[in-house]
Write an enzyme that holds these catalytic residues in place. Structure first.
Site, mmCIF file in Angstrom:
data_model
loop_
_atom_site.group_PDB
_atom_site.id
_atom_site.type_symbol
_atom_site.label_atom_id
_atom_site.label_comp_id
_atom_site.label_asym_id
_atom_site.label_seq_id
_atom_site.Cartn_x
_atom_site.Cartn_y
_atom_site.Cartn_z
ATOM 1 N N LYS A 1 -0.886 43.924 71.234
ATOM 2 C CA LYS A 1 -0.870 44.680 69.971
ATOM 3 C C LYS A 1 0.215 45.740 70.055
ATOM 4 O O LYS A 1 0.213 46.558 70.986
ATOM 5 C CB LYS A 1 -2.211 45.384 69.768
ATOM 6 C CG LYS A 1 -3.300 44.525 69.197
ATOM 7 C CD LYS A 1 -4.426 45.466 68.837
ATOM 8 C CE LYS A 1 -5.656 44.788 68.375
ATOM 9 N NZ LYS A 1 -6.724 45.756 68.092
ATOM 10 N N GLU B 1 -11.823 54.227 79.406
ATOM 11 C CA GLU B 1 -11.667 52.819 78.981
ATOM 12 C C GLU B 1 -12.108 51.861 80.103
ATOM 13 O O GLU B 1 -12.604 50.776 79.830
ATOM 14 C CB GLU B 1 -10.214 52.520 78.581
ATOM 15 C CG GLU B 1 -9.701 53.308 77.387
ATOM 16 C CD GLU B 1 -10.208 52.808 76.025
ATOM 17 O OE1 GLU B 1 -11.043 51.880 75.989
ATOM 18 O OE2 GLU B 1 -9.762 53.368 74.999
ATOM 19 N N GLU C 1 -7.870 39.092 67.018
ATOM 20 C CA GLU C 1 -9.033 39.890 66.617
ATOM 21 C C GLU C 1 -9.775 39.312 65.418
ATOM 22 O O GLU C 1 -10.014 39.984 64.420
ATOM 23 C CB GLU C 1 -8.610 41.347 66.342
ATOM 24 C CG GLU C 1 -9.816 42.274 66.396
ATOM 25 C CD GLU C 1 -9.486 43.734 66.638
ATOM 26 O OE1 GLU C 1 -8.424 44.028 67.215
ATOM 27 O OE2 GLU C 1 -10.325 44.559 66.260
ATOM 28 N N ASN D 1 -14.130 47.330 71.032
ATOM 29 C CA ASN D 1 -14.287 48.574 70.267
ATOM 30 C C ASN D 1 -15.570 49.326 70.629
ATOM 31 O O ASN D 1 -15.929 50.286 69.951
ATOM 32 C CB ASN D 1 -14.300 48.276 68.756
ATOM 33 C CG ASN D 1 -12.912 47.924 68.267
ATOM 34 O OD1 ASN D 1 -11.914 48.386 68.831
ATOM 35 N ND2 ASN D 1 -12.837 47.080 67.263
ATOM 36 N N HIS E 1 -7.937 60.464 73.670
ATOM 37 C CA HIS E 1 -8.608 59.252 73.180
ATOM 38 C C HIS E 1 -9.816 58.933 74.077
ATOM 39 O O HIS E 1 -10.906 58.649 73.586
ATOM 40 C CB HIS E 1 -7.603 58.099 73.165
ATOM 41 C CG HIS E 1 -8.198 56.801 72.740
ATOM 42 N ND1 HIS E 1 -8.704 56.601 71.476
ATOM 43 C CD2 HIS E 1 -8.393 55.627 73.417
ATOM 44 C CE1 HIS E 1 -9.182 55.365 71.390
ATOM 45 N NE2 HIS E 1 -9.005 54.769 72.557
HETATM 46 N N1 LIG Z 1 -1.774 48.435 72.000
HETATM 47 C C1 LIG Z 1 -3.009 48.630 72.391
HETATM 48 O O1 LIG Z 1 -3.783 47.676 72.581
HETATM 49 C C2 LIG Z 1 -3.480 50.024 72.650
HETATM 50 C C3 LIG Z 1 -4.710 50.235 73.277
HETATM 51 C C4 LIG Z 1 -5.093 51.546 73.550
HETATM 52 C C5 LIG Z 1 -4.266 52.614 73.188
HETATM 53 N N2 LIG Z 1 -3.077 52.365 72.557
HETATM 54 C C6 LIG Z 1 -2.191 53.451 72.153
HETATM 55 O O2 LIG Z 1 -1.813 54.178 73.325
HETATM 56 C C7 LIG Z 1 -1.497 55.521 72.954
HETATM 57 C C8 LIG Z 1 -2.113 56.481 73.953
HETATM 58 O O3 LIG Z 1 -1.599 56.174 75.217
HETATM 59 P P1 LIG Z 1 -1.669 57.202 76.439
HETATM 60 O O4 LIG Z 1 -3.026 57.744 76.561
HETATM 61 O O5 LIG Z 1 -1.051 56.516 77.589
HETATM 62 O O6 LIG Z 1 -0.805 58.434 75.903
HETATM 63 P P2 LIG Z 1 0.743 58.814 76.036
HETATM 64 O O7 LIG Z 1 1.588 57.614 76.060
HETATM 65 O O8 LIG Z 1 1.011 59.819 74.964
HETATM 66 O O9 LIG Z 1 0.793 59.531 77.454
HETATM 67 C C9 LIG Z 1 0.041 60.693 77.676
HETATM 68 C C10 LIG Z 1 0.920 61.805 78.247
HETATM 69 O O10 LIG Z 1 1.193 61.522 79.609
HETATM 70 C C11 LIG Z 1 2.595 61.651 79.858
HETATM 71 N N3 LIG Z 1 2.866 60.742 80.955
HETATM 72 C C12 LIG Z 1 2.990 59.394 80.906
HETATM 73 N N4 LIG Z 1 3.096 58.897 82.137
HETATM 74 C C13 LIG Z 1 3.042 59.944 82.991
HETATM 75 C C14 LIG Z 1 3.076 60.068 84.413
HETATM 76 N N5 LIG Z 1 3.139 58.990 85.192
HETATM 77 N N6 LIG Z 1 2.995 61.304 84.946
HETATM 78 C C15 LIG Z 1 2.872 62.403 84.165
HETATM 79 N N7 LIG Z 1 2.808 62.351 82.820
HETATM 80 C C16 LIG Z 1 2.900 61.133 82.252
HETATM 81 C C17 LIG Z 1 3.226 61.276 78.545
HETATM 82 O O11 LIG Z 1 4.549 61.789 78.462
HETATM 83 C C18 LIG Z 1 2.263 61.942 77.569
HETATM 84 O O12 LIG Z 1 2.512 63.303 77.438
HETATM 85 C C19 LIG Z 1 -1.998 55.713 71.537
HETATM 86 O O13 LIG Z 1 -0.902 55.742 70.666
HETATM 87 C C20 LIG Z 1 -2.844 54.487 71.278
HETATM 88 O O14 LIG Z 1 -2.835 54.101 69.921
HETATM 89 C C21 LIG Z 1 -2.667 51.095 72.295
HETATM 90 ZN ZN LIG Z 2 -9.473 52.822 73.203
#
Ligand SMILES: NC(=O)c1ccc[n+]([C@@H]2O[C@H](COP(=O)([O-])OP(=O)(O)OC[C@H]3O[C@@H](n4cnc5c(N)ncnc54)[C@H](O)[C@@H]3O)[C@@H](O)[C@H]2O)c1
Ligand SMILES: [Zn+2]
Length: 372
Positions: free
Chosen positions: A152, A194, A246, A254, A274
Protein backbone atom coordinates in the site's frame (compact mmCIF):
# COMPACT_ATOMS: atom_id res chain seq x y z
CA UNK A 1 2.78 -19.20 0.97
CA UNK A 2 5.78 -18.29 3.05
CA UNK A 3 9.10 -20.04 2.82
CA UNK A 4 11.64 -18.97 5.37
CA UNK A 5 15.17 -20.06 5.91
CA UNK A 6 18.05 -18.72 7.87
CA UNK A 7 21.16 -17.80 5.96
CA UNK A 8 23.14 -16.51 8.91
CA UNK A 9 23.23 -13.65 9.72
CA UNK A 10 20.48 -12.55 7.33
CA UNK A 11 17.01 -14.04 7.53
CA UNK A 12 15.05 -14.11 4.29
CA UNK A 13 11.26 -14.09 4.14
CA UNK A 14 9.59 -14.68 0.79
CA UNK A 15 6.59 -12.43 0.28
CA UNK A 16 3.96 -13.44 -2.26
CA UNK A 17 1.17 -10.88 -2.41
CA UNK A 18 -0.42 -12.36 -5.52
CA UNK A 19 0.80 -10.06 -8.24
CA UNK A 20 4.49 -10.38 -7.41
CA UNK A 21 7.05 -12.33 -5.39
CA UNK A 22 9.86 -10.59 -3.53
CA UNK A 23 12.18 -11.13 -0.60
CA UNK A 24 12.43 -9.33 2.71
CA UNK A 25 15.97 -9.51 4.13
CA UNK A 26 16.17 -9.13 7.91
CA UNK A 27 19.23 -8.77 10.12
CA UNK A 28 22.22 -6.75 11.15
CA UNK A 29 23.93 -5.23 8.06
CA UNK A 30 21.08 -6.32 5.77
CA UNK A 31 21.62 -3.16 3.71
CA UNK A 32 24.82 -4.73 2.37
CA UNK A 33 22.67 -7.07 0.29
CA UNK A 34 21.71 -4.19 -1.96
CA UNK A 35 24.55 -4.51 -4.48
CA UNK A 36 23.87 -8.14 -5.50
CA UNK A 37 20.11 -7.52 -5.47
CA UNK A 38 20.26 -4.50 -7.80
CA UNK A 39 22.88 -6.16 -10.00
CA UNK A 40 20.48 -9.09 -10.51
CA UNK A 41 17.72 -6.71 -11.64
CA UNK A 42 17.79 -6.12 -15.38
CA UNK A 43 18.18 -2.80 -17.19
CA UNK A 44 18.35 -0.44 -14.19
CA UNK A 45 19.20 2.97 -15.67
CA UNK A 46 19.53 4.97 -12.44
CA UNK A 47 19.07 4.74 -8.69
CA UNK A 48 16.97 7.35 -6.87
CA UNK A 49 17.29 7.27 -3.09
CA UNK A 50 14.46 9.09 -1.30
CA UNK A 51 15.07 9.89 2.37
CA UNK A 52 15.07 12.74 4.89
CA UNK A 53 18.07 14.63 6.25
CA UNK A 54 17.92 13.08 9.75
CA UNK A 55 18.10 9.54 8.37
CA UNK A 56 20.74 10.56 5.84
CA UNK A 57 22.88 12.01 8.63
CA UNK A 58 22.44 8.98 10.90
CA UNK A 59 22.81 6.10 8.45
CA UNK A 60 23.17 7.56 4.96
CA UNK A 61 26.90 7.03 4.47
CA UNK A 62 26.64 3.25 4.74
CA UNK A 63 23.76 2.97 2.30
CA UNK A 64 25.07 5.56 -0.16
CA UNK A 65 28.50 3.89 -0.28
CA UNK A 66 26.86 0.58 -1.20
CA UNK A 67 24.77 2.28 -3.88
CA UNK A 68 27.78 4.10 -5.34
CA UNK A 69 29.52 0.73 -5.73
CA UNK A 70 26.77 -0.45 -8.12
CA UNK A 71 28.14 1.80 -10.84
CA UNK A 72 24.82 3.27 -12.01
CA UNK A 73 23.86 6.98 -11.88
CA UNK A 74 22.72 7.82 -8.32
CA UNK A 75 20.41 10.67 -7.30
CA UNK A 76 19.62 11.46 -3.67
CA UNK A 77 16.39 13.29 -2.93
CA UNK A 78 15.47 14.44 0.58
CA UNK A 79 12.01 15.46 1.72
CA UNK A 80 11.22 17.29 4.97
CA UNK A 81 10.73 15.13 8.06
CA UNK A 82 7.20 14.29 9.19
CA UNK A 83 3.73 13.32 8.02
CA UNK A 84 3.13 16.65 6.25
CA UNK A 85 5.57 15.55 3.55
CA UNK A 86 3.10 12.86 2.49
CA UNK A 87 1.32 15.44 0.31
CA UNK A 88 0.47 15.87 -3.37
CA UNK A 89 2.43 19.13 -3.29
CA UNK A 90 5.64 17.44 -2.15
CA UNK A 91 5.01 14.56 -4.57
CA UNK A 92 4.68 17.04 -7.44
CA UNK A 93 7.96 18.70 -6.43
CA UNK A 94 9.77 15.36 -6.42
CA UNK A 95 8.15 14.17 -9.68
CA UNK A 96 9.31 17.39 -11.37
CA UNK A 97 12.77 16.86 -9.92
CA UNK A 98 12.89 13.40 -11.52
CA UNK A 99 12.17 14.95 -14.94
CA UNK A 100 14.85 17.62 -14.38
CA UNK A 101 17.33 14.89 -13.48
CA UNK A 102 16.50 12.91 -16.65
CA UNK A 103 15.20 9.89 -14.78
CA UNK A 104 13.57 7.41 -17.16
CA UNK A 105 11.19 4.55 -16.47
CA UNK A 106 13.99 2.01 -16.01
CA UNK A 107 15.17 3.76 -12.85
CA UNK A 108 14.87 2.13 -9.44
CA UNK A 109 13.36 4.20 -6.61
CA UNK A 110 14.64 3.31 -3.12
CA UNK A 111 12.73 4.53 -0.06
CA UNK A 112 15.12 4.84 2.88
CA UNK A 113 13.30 5.79 6.11
CA UNK A 114 10.19 5.22 8.19
CA UNK A 115 6.60 4.70 7.08
CA UNK A 116 6.33 8.27 5.78
CA UNK A 117 9.28 7.83 3.41
CA UNK A 118 8.08 4.33 2.47
CA UNK A 119 4.55 5.44 1.57
CA UNK A 120 5.82 8.55 -0.21
CA UNK A 121 8.57 6.88 -2.24
CA UNK A 122 6.19 4.06 -3.16
CA UNK A 123 3.68 6.65 -4.35
CA UNK A 124 6.36 8.31 -6.50
CA UNK A 125 7.36 4.90 -7.89
CA UNK A 126 3.74 3.96 -8.62
CA UNK A 127 2.95 7.17 -10.47
CA UNK A 128 6.08 8.46 -12.25
CA UNK A 129 5.80 7.51 -15.91
CA UNK A 130 3.03 5.04 -14.97
CA UNK A 131 5.16 3.06 -12.59
CA UNK A 132 8.78 2.33 -11.72
CA UNK A 133 10.37 -0.47 -9.76
CA UNK A 134 11.06 0.33 -6.14
CA UNK A 135 12.78 -1.09 -3.08
CA UNK A 136 12.56 -0.25 0.61
CA UNK A 137 15.10 0.14 3.37
CA UNK A 138 12.91 0.73 6.46
CA UNK A 139 14.50 2.56 9.39
CA UNK A 140 11.64 2.52 11.92
CA UNK A 141 10.21 -0.55 13.64
CA UNK A 142 6.73 0.45 12.46
CA UNK A 143 7.80 0.44 8.84
CA UNK A 144 9.81 -2.77 9.33
CA UNK A 145 6.91 -4.76 10.81
CA UNK A 146 4.00 -3.17 9.02
CA UNK A 147 4.26 -0.38 6.44
CA UNK A 148 6.94 -2.07 4.30
CA UNK A 149 4.87 -5.21 3.73
CA UNK A 150 1.72 -5.29 1.63
CA UNK A 151 2.31 -2.78 -1.15
CA UNK A 152 0.00 0.00 0.00
CA UNK A 153 1.49 3.36 -1.01
CA UNK A 154 -0.15 6.75 -0.55
CA UNK A 155 -0.06 10.45 0.19
CA UNK A 156 -2.58 12.42 2.26
CA UNK A 157 -5.17 14.97 1.24
CA UNK A 158 -6.17 17.81 3.53
CA UNK A 159 -9.46 16.05 4.11
CA UNK A 160 -8.06 12.63 4.84
CA UNK A 161 -5.06 10.41 5.45
CA UNK A 162 -3.83 8.08 2.69
CA UNK A 163 -6.61 9.27 0.39
CA UNK A 164 -4.58 9.11 -2.85
CA UNK A 165 -2.54 6.03 -3.55
CA UNK A 166 -2.10 2.66 -5.13
CA UNK A 167 -1.17 -0.94 -4.52
CA UNK A 168 2.42 -1.09 -5.76
CA UNK A 169 4.60 -3.94 -4.51
CA UNK A 170 8.31 -3.36 -3.91
CA UNK A 171 10.95 -5.52 -5.57
CA UNK A 172 12.84 -6.01 -2.29
CA UNK A 173 12.82 -4.90 1.36
CA UNK A 174 16.05 -4.67 3.34
CA UNK A 175 15.43 -4.62 7.09
CA UNK A 176 18.74 -3.62 8.67
CA UNK A 177 18.09 -4.03 12.39
CA UNK A 178 21.14 -1.89 13.25
CA UNK A 179 19.32 1.15 11.87
CA UNK A 180 16.63 0.78 14.55
CA UNK A 181 19.17 1.47 17.33
CA UNK A 182 18.94 5.25 16.85
CA UNK A 183 15.13 5.40 17.04
CA UNK A 184 13.64 7.31 19.97
CA UNK A 185 12.03 5.02 22.55
CA UNK A 186 8.65 6.53 21.72
CA UNK A 187 8.96 5.76 17.99
CA UNK A 188 10.32 2.31 18.83
CA UNK A 189 7.33 1.52 21.07
CA UNK A 190 4.99 2.75 18.37
CA UNK A 191 6.23 -0.16 16.24
CA UNK A 192 6.01 -2.58 19.18
CA UNK A 193 2.26 -1.87 19.38
CA UNK A 194 1.83 -3.20 15.82
CA UNK A 195 3.92 -6.26 16.75
CA UNK A 196 1.57 -6.93 19.69
CA UNK A 197 -1.35 -6.56 17.28
CA UNK A 198 0.10 -9.19 14.94
CA UNK A 199 0.73 -11.49 17.90
CA UNK A 200 -2.81 -11.12 19.25
CA UNK A 201 -4.59 -11.68 15.97
CA UNK A 202 -2.47 -14.39 14.48
CA UNK A 203 0.78 -15.56 16.03
CA UNK A 204 0.54 -17.50 19.32
CA UNK A 205 4.31 -18.10 19.44
CA UNK A 206 5.06 -14.40 19.12
CA UNK A 207 2.42 -13.62 21.75
CA UNK A 208 4.04 -16.09 24.17
CA UNK A 209 7.46 -14.52 23.57
CA UNK A 210 6.21 -10.99 24.16
CA UNK A 211 4.25 -11.87 27.30
CA UNK A 212 7.19 -13.82 28.76
CA UNK A 213 9.93 -11.24 28.13
CA UNK A 214 8.68 -7.63 28.26
CA UNK A 215 12.07 -6.39 29.47
CA UNK A 216 13.81 -7.84 26.41
CA UNK A 217 11.20 -6.15 24.23
CA UNK A 218 11.63 -2.82 25.99
CA UNK A 219 15.43 -2.93 25.87
CA UNK A 220 15.52 -3.81 22.12
CA UNK A 221 17.31 -7.11 22.69
CA UNK A 222 18.71 -8.15 19.31
CA UNK A 223 17.30 -11.66 19.27
CA UNK A 224 13.89 -10.39 20.38
CA UNK A 225 13.99 -7.69 17.71
CA UNK A 226 14.72 -10.28 15.04
CA UNK A 227 11.84 -12.46 16.27
CA UNK A 228 9.44 -9.48 16.34
CA UNK A 229 10.35 -8.30 12.84
CA UNK A 230 10.58 -11.71 11.14
CA UNK A 231 7.38 -13.10 12.66
CA UNK A 232 5.44 -9.88 11.95
CA UNK A 233 6.57 -9.83 8.33
CA UNK A 234 5.68 -13.49 7.97
CA UNK A 235 2.26 -13.04 9.55
CA UNK A 236 1.37 -9.89 7.61
CA UNK A 237 2.47 -11.63 4.42
CA UNK A 238 0.23 -14.61 5.20
CA UNK A 239 -2.73 -12.21 5.24
CA UNK A 240 -1.90 -9.89 2.34
CA UNK A 241 -0.96 -12.80 0.08
CA UNK A 242 -4.52 -14.08 0.47
CA UNK A 243 -6.17 -10.66 0.11
CA UNK A 244 -3.85 -8.27 -1.71
CA UNK A 245 -6.46 -5.55 -2.30
CA UNK A 246 -8.30 -5.56 1.03
CA UNK A 247 -11.51 -7.18 -0.14
CA UNK A 248 -12.05 -9.06 3.12
CA UNK A 249 -9.54 -10.96 5.25
CA UNK A 250 -6.97 -8.12 5.24
CA UNK A 251 -9.37 -6.21 7.49
CA UNK A 252 -8.16 -8.27 10.46
CA UNK A 253 -5.02 -6.11 10.36
CA UNK A 254 -7.24 -3.23 11.51
CA UNK A 255 -7.56 -4.80 14.97
CA UNK A 256 -7.26 -1.94 17.48
CA UNK A 257 -7.44 0.62 14.68
CA UNK A 258 -11.15 1.57 14.82
CA UNK A 259 -10.81 3.34 18.17
CA UNK A 260 -7.13 4.06 17.41
CA UNK A 261 -7.95 6.05 14.28
CA UNK A 262 -10.77 7.91 16.07
CA UNK A 263 -8.28 8.99 18.77
CA UNK A 264 -5.72 10.13 16.18
CA UNK A 265 -8.40 12.05 14.34
CA UNK A 266 -9.76 13.60 17.59
CA UNK A 267 -6.23 14.76 18.42
CA UNK A 268 -5.68 15.96 14.88
CA UNK A 269 -2.68 13.58 14.63
CA UNK A 270 -0.79 15.74 17.18
CA UNK A 271 0.82 14.61 20.43
CA UNK A 272 0.20 10.88 20.00
CA UNK A 273 2.05 8.28 17.94
CA UNK A 274 0.15 5.83 15.76
CA UNK A 275 1.25 2.94 17.99
CA UNK A 276 0.06 4.70 21.15
CA UNK A 277 -3.38 5.16 19.58
CA UNK A 278 -3.38 1.50 18.48
CA UNK A 279 -2.39 0.42 21.99
CA UNK A 280 -5.49 2.16 23.40
CA UNK A 281 -7.61 0.83 20.54
CA UNK A 282 -6.46 -2.75 21.18
CA UNK A 283 -7.55 -2.47 24.82
CA UNK A 284 -11.00 -1.27 23.64
CA UNK A 285 -11.19 -4.12 21.12
CA UNK A 286 -10.22 -6.68 23.76
CA UNK A 287 -12.83 -5.40 26.21
CA UNK A 288 -15.44 -5.46 23.43
CA UNK A 289 -14.33 -8.99 22.53
CA UNK A 290 -15.10 -9.94 26.13
CA UNK A 291 -18.58 -8.37 25.95
CA UNK A 292 -19.48 -9.84 22.55
CA UNK A 293 -17.57 -13.15 22.44
CA UNK A 294 -16.71 -13.75 26.12
CA UNK A 295 -13.01 -13.40 25.33
CA UNK A 296 -11.35 -14.48 28.63
CA UNK A 297 -10.63 -11.66 31.09
CA UNK A 298 -7.35 -13.17 32.41
CA UNK A 299 -5.97 -12.98 28.85
CA UNK A 300 -6.94 -9.31 28.68
CA UNK A 301 -5.20 -8.68 32.00
CA UNK A 302 -2.02 -10.28 30.66
CA UNK A 303 -2.02 -8.02 27.62
CA UNK A 304 -2.79 -4.93 29.71
CA UNK A 305 0.13 -5.82 32.01
CA UNK A 306 2.42 -6.15 28.99
CA UNK A 307 1.35 -2.73 27.64
CA UNK A 308 1.87 -1.21 31.11
CA UNK A 309 5.33 -2.72 31.51
CA UNK A 310 6.38 -1.45 28.11
CA UNK A 311 5.04 2.03 28.79
CA UNK A 312 2.34 1.91 26.10
CA UNK A 313 -0.87 3.78 27.05
CA UNK A 314 -4.24 2.24 27.97
CA UNK A 315 -6.03 5.56 27.56
CA UNK A 316 -5.27 9.12 26.38
CA UNK A 317 -5.86 11.43 29.33
CA UNK A 318 -7.05 14.38 27.26
CA UNK A 319 -9.56 12.40 25.16
CA UNK A 320 -13.14 12.06 26.45
CA UNK A 321 -15.02 8.86 25.59
CA UNK A 322 -17.64 11.03 23.86
CA UNK A 323 -14.86 12.48 21.66
CA UNK A 324 -13.98 9.00 20.40
CA UNK A 325 -17.63 8.16 19.70
CA UNK A 326 -18.06 11.47 17.86
CA UNK A 327 -15.06 10.73 15.65
CA UNK A 328 -16.23 7.18 14.97
CA UNK A 329 -19.15 8.78 13.11
CA UNK A 330 -16.70 9.44 10.29
CA UNK A 331 -15.65 5.78 10.24
CA UNK A 332 -16.35 4.09 6.91
CA UNK A 333 -17.21 0.94 8.84
CA UNK A 334 -20.07 2.62 10.73
CA UNK A 335 -23.71 2.08 9.88
CA UNK A 336 -26.56 3.82 11.77
CA UNK A 337 -25.69 3.52 15.48
CA UNK A 338 -23.48 0.45 15.04
CA UNK A 339 -19.76 0.46 14.41
CA UNK A 340 -18.06 -2.54 12.84
CA UNK A 341 -15.05 -3.89 14.68
CA UNK A 342 -12.37 -6.54 14.36
CA UNK A 343 -12.78 -8.58 17.53
CA UNK A 344 -11.20 -11.72 18.94
CA UNK A 345 -13.19 -14.86 19.71
CA UNK A 346 -10.09 -16.28 21.38
CA UNK A 347 -6.41 -15.21 21.26
CA UNK A 348 -5.31 -15.37 17.59
CA UNK A 349 -8.88 -15.98 16.35
CA UNK A 350 -9.99 -12.65 14.84
CA UNK A 351 -13.40 -11.96 13.29
CA UNK A 352 -13.92 -8.87 11.19
CA UNK A 353 -17.08 -6.88 10.44
CA UNK A 354 -18.59 -7.45 13.89
CA UNK A 355 -21.34 -4.88 14.60
CA UNK A 356 -21.10 -3.31 18.06
CA UNK A 357 -24.13 -1.38 19.37
CA UNK A 358 -23.39 2.20 20.47
CA UNK A 359 -24.46 1.49 24.07
CA UNK A 360 -21.94 -1.34 24.56
CA UNK A 361 -19.18 0.74 23.00
CA UNK A 362 -19.91 3.64 25.31
CA UNK A 363 -19.92 1.41 28.40
CA UNK A 364 -16.59 -0.13 27.40
CA UNK A 365 -14.94 3.23 26.70
CA UNK A 366 -16.19 4.67 30.01
CA UNK A 367 -14.83 1.59 31.83
CA UNK A 368 -11.52 1.94 30.04
CA UNK A 369 -11.28 5.65 30.87
CA UNK A 370 -12.27 5.45 34.55
CA UNK A 371 -11.48 1.92 35.78
CA UNK A 372 -8.16 0.88 34.23
N1 LIG B 1 1.64 1.39 3.80
C1 LIG B 1 1.23 0.80 4.89
O1 LIG B 1 0.76 -0.36 4.85
C2 LIG B 1 1.37 1.50 6.20
C3 LIG B 1 1.15 0.80 7.39
C4 LIG B 1 1.34 1.47 8.59
C5 LIG B 1 1.72 2.81 8.60
N2 LIG B 1 1.91 3.47 7.41
C6 LIG B 1 2.30 4.87 7.38
O2 LIG B 1 3.56 5.01 8.04
C7 LIG B 1 3.67 6.33 8.56
C8 LIG B 1 4.23 6.28 9.97
O3 LIG B 1 5.48 5.66 9.91
P1 LIG B 1 6.56 5.79 11.08
O4 LIG B 1 5.92 5.53 12.38
O5 LIG B 1 7.72 4.98 10.66
O6 LIG B 1 6.85 7.36 11.10
P2 LIG B 1 7.95 8.27 10.37
O7 LIG B 1 8.29 7.74 9.05
O8 LIG B 1 7.43 9.67 10.44
O9 LIG B 1 9.20 8.12 11.34
C9 LIG B 1 9.11 8.54 12.68
C10 LIG B 1 10.26 9.48 13.03
O10 LIG B 1 11.44 8.72 13.18
C11 LIG B 1 12.50 9.32 12.43
N3 LIG B 1 13.38 8.22 12.08
C12 LIG B 1 13.20 7.30 11.11
N4 LIG B 1 14.15 6.36 11.18
C13 LIG B 1 14.95 6.70 12.22
C14 LIG B 1 16.11 6.10 12.82
N5 LIG B 1 16.58 4.94 12.37
N6 LIG B 1 16.67 6.73 13.87
C15 LIG B 1 16.16 7.88 14.37
N7 LIG B 1 15.06 8.47 13.87
C16 LIG B 1 14.48 7.89 12.80
C17 LIG B 1 11.80 9.97 11.28
O11 LIG B 1 12.61 10.99 10.70
C18 LIG B 1 10.56 10.52 11.97
O12 LIG B 1 10.82 11.71 12.64
C19 LIG B 1 2.29 6.95 8.48
O13 LIG B 1 2.27 7.89 7.44
C20 LIG B 1 1.38 5.79 8.15
O14 LIG B 1 0.26 6.18 7.38
C21 LIG B 1 1.75 2.83 6.22
ZN1 LIG C 1 -1.37 0.64 12.18
Amino acid sequence: MTKEYSKFPILKVKVCPGSKVYWVYIGSKAHQQIQPIVQRMKKISALVLITNSRIQKLHGVQVINELKGIGVKLEIITIPEGETSKSLKEAERVLNLLIEKDIDRHALIIGFGGGVIGDFSGFIAATYQRGLKFGLIPTTLLSAVDASVGGKVAVNLEKGKNMVGAFHQPSFVLQDLDFLKTLSQRDYLSGVAEVIKHALIGDPVLLKNLLAEPTLVKSRNEKMLEIMVARSVRYKNSIVSRDEREKGLRQVLNFGHTVGHAIESFKNYQGITHGEAVSIGMVSALLLSNRIFKFPLPEIERVINLLRQLGLPLWAEDVPAEGIIEHLKYDKKRHKSETFFVLLKKPTQPKFGIPVPGKILEEVLQFQKHKL
